[in-house]
Design a protein around this motif. Structure first.
Motif, short mmCIF file in Angstrom:
data_model
loop_
_atom_site.label_atom_id
_atom_site.label_comp_id
_atom_site.label_asym_id
_atom_site.label_seq_id
_atom_site.Cartn_x
_atom_site.Cartn_y
_atom_site.Cartn_z
N PRO A 1 0.81 -1.22 0.00
CA PRO A 1 0.00 0.00 0.00
C PRO A 1 0.85 1.28 0.00
O PRO A 1 0.44 2.29 -0.56
CB PRO A 1 -0.82 -0.09 1.30
CG PRO A 1 -0.71 -1.50 1.75
CD PRO A 1 0.53 -2.07 1.15
N ILE A 2 2.03 1.22 0.61
CA ILE A 2 2.88 2.41 0.62
C ILE A 2 3.41 2.70 -0.78
O ILE A 2 3.44 3.85 -1.22
CB ILE A 2 4.03 2.28 1.64
CG1 ILE A 2 3.44 2.20 3.05
CG2 ILE A 2 4.99 3.45 1.52
CD1 ILE A 2 4.46 1.97 4.14
N MET A 3 3.80 1.68 -1.51
CA MET A 3 4.26 1.89 -2.88
C MET A 3 3.11 2.38 -3.75
O MET A 3 3.30 3.23 -4.62
CB MET A 3 4.88 0.62 -3.46
CG MET A 3 5.43 0.81 -4.87
SD MET A 3 6.58 2.21 -5.09
CE MET A 3 8.01 1.60 -4.25
N GLN A 4 1.93 1.88 -3.52
CA GLN A 4 0.77 2.37 -4.27
C GLN A 4 0.56 3.86 -4.00
O GLN A 4 0.31 4.63 -4.92
CB GLN A 4 -0.48 1.57 -3.89
CG GLN A 4 -0.42 0.14 -4.39
CD GLN A 4 -1.53 -0.71 -3.81
OE1 GLN A 4 -2.46 -0.23 -3.19
NE2 GLN A 4 -1.43 -2.02 -4.03
N ARG A 5 0.72 4.27 -2.74
CA ARG A 5 0.61 5.69 -2.40
C ARG A 5 1.72 6.50 -3.05
O ARG A 5 1.50 7.61 -3.51
CB ARG A 5 0.64 5.88 -0.88
CG ARG A 5 -0.66 5.43 -0.22
CD ARG A 5 -0.62 5.52 1.28
NE ARG A 5 -0.28 6.84 1.74
CZ ARG A 5 0.13 7.11 2.98
NH1 ARG A 5 0.26 6.13 3.85
NH2 ARG A 5 0.43 8.33 3.33
N LEU A 6 2.93 5.94 -3.10
CA LEU A 6 4.04 6.64 -3.74
C LEU A 6 3.73 6.88 -5.22
O LEU A 6 3.96 7.97 -5.74
CB LEU A 6 5.34 5.85 -3.60
CG LEU A 6 6.57 6.53 -4.20
CD1 LEU A 6 7.77 6.33 -3.30
CD2 LEU A 6 6.87 6.03 -5.58
N CYS A 7 3.22 5.88 -5.90
CA CYS A 7 2.90 6.02 -7.32
C CYS A 7 1.81 7.05 -7.57
O CYS A 7 1.76 7.67 -8.63
CB CYS A 7 2.50 4.67 -7.91
SG CYS A 7 3.87 3.48 -7.95
N GLU A 8 0.96 7.25 -6.58
CA GLU A 8 -0.08 8.28 -6.69
C GLU A 8 0.45 9.65 -6.30
O GLU A 8 -0.18 10.65 -6.59
CB GLU A 8 -1.27 7.90 -5.80
CG GLU A 8 -1.98 6.64 -6.26
CD GLU A 8 -2.93 6.08 -5.22
OE1 GLU A 8 -3.05 6.67 -4.11
OE2 GLU A 8 -3.54 5.04 -5.49
N GLY A 9 1.61 9.68 -5.63
CA GLY A 9 2.22 10.94 -5.20
C GLY A 9 2.13 11.13 -3.70
O GLY A 9 1.08 11.48 -3.18
#
Length: 182
Positions: A122-130
């Motif tokens: 989930p943290i990488m998903q948040r990173l990809c969203e900014g």
């Protein structure tokens, strides 16, 4: 210092650190509130960025990642790190394609193993969203859900108790750069 975790995987904010050319003696910093920056913290951060530019000009490209980590250790003590660039899928739930990586004090297999399960993070998903600010997570608590079993296994295998992560995506190119401190 402020400590979190026991043994390997702990992050420590060095509250006595200050820029070597400055007379600023800084107050205690609660790293769990990374989005709340006071003027002294901004001063420290500004000095760190200036030092990073100096290092970037002074060292060979292959020596930049280790030199950068030494600078960061002036502010945060950690026992492992990963600096990466890569591509992320158009939908943020797919796995990353890591183009380049520098791993500090962890087994080299960490990069391939993380790339394989990054779509479940989930943290990488948040990173990809900014991300708006760095994310600190206690891995045992953050990845406690049954659907996050691959992340639980990954953090256990590489002895990662806590992770401080930040990065920048580029929606135009689908590229991202990030750093994870363990």
């Amino acid at each position: 210092p402020i400590e979190s975790g026991n043994g390997r995987g702990r992050l420590i904010v060095n509250t006595n650190w200050h820029y070597r050319d400055s007379n600023v003696n800084l107050q205690r910093i609660d790293y769990r509130q990374t989005c709340h920056w006071d003027t002294q913290m901004l001063h420290r951060f500004s000095n760190l960025v200036c030092e990073m530019y100096k290092v970037a000009e002074a060292v060979r490209p292959d020596d930049f990642a280790p030199a950068l980590l030494r600078l960061i250790q002036g502010l945060i003590v950690f026992d492992g790190a990963m600096l990466c660039t890569g591509r992320y899928p158009a939908e943020t739930s797919g796995p990353l394609e890591i183009d380049s990586a520098y791993v500090f004090n962890r087994a080299p297999g960490l990069v391939d193993d993380y790339a394989a399960i990054s779509g479940d993070d989930p943290i990488m998903q948040r990173l990809c969203e900014g991300l708006e600010h760095p994310v600190l997570s206690s891995c045992r608590e953050y990845y406690a859900g049954p659907c996050l079993h691959p992340m639980q296994e990954f953090t256990r295998k590489y002895d990662i108790e806590q992770r401080l992560m930040f990065g920048t995506p580029s929606p135009e190119t689908g590229m991202a750069r990030w750093i994870a401190l363990y």
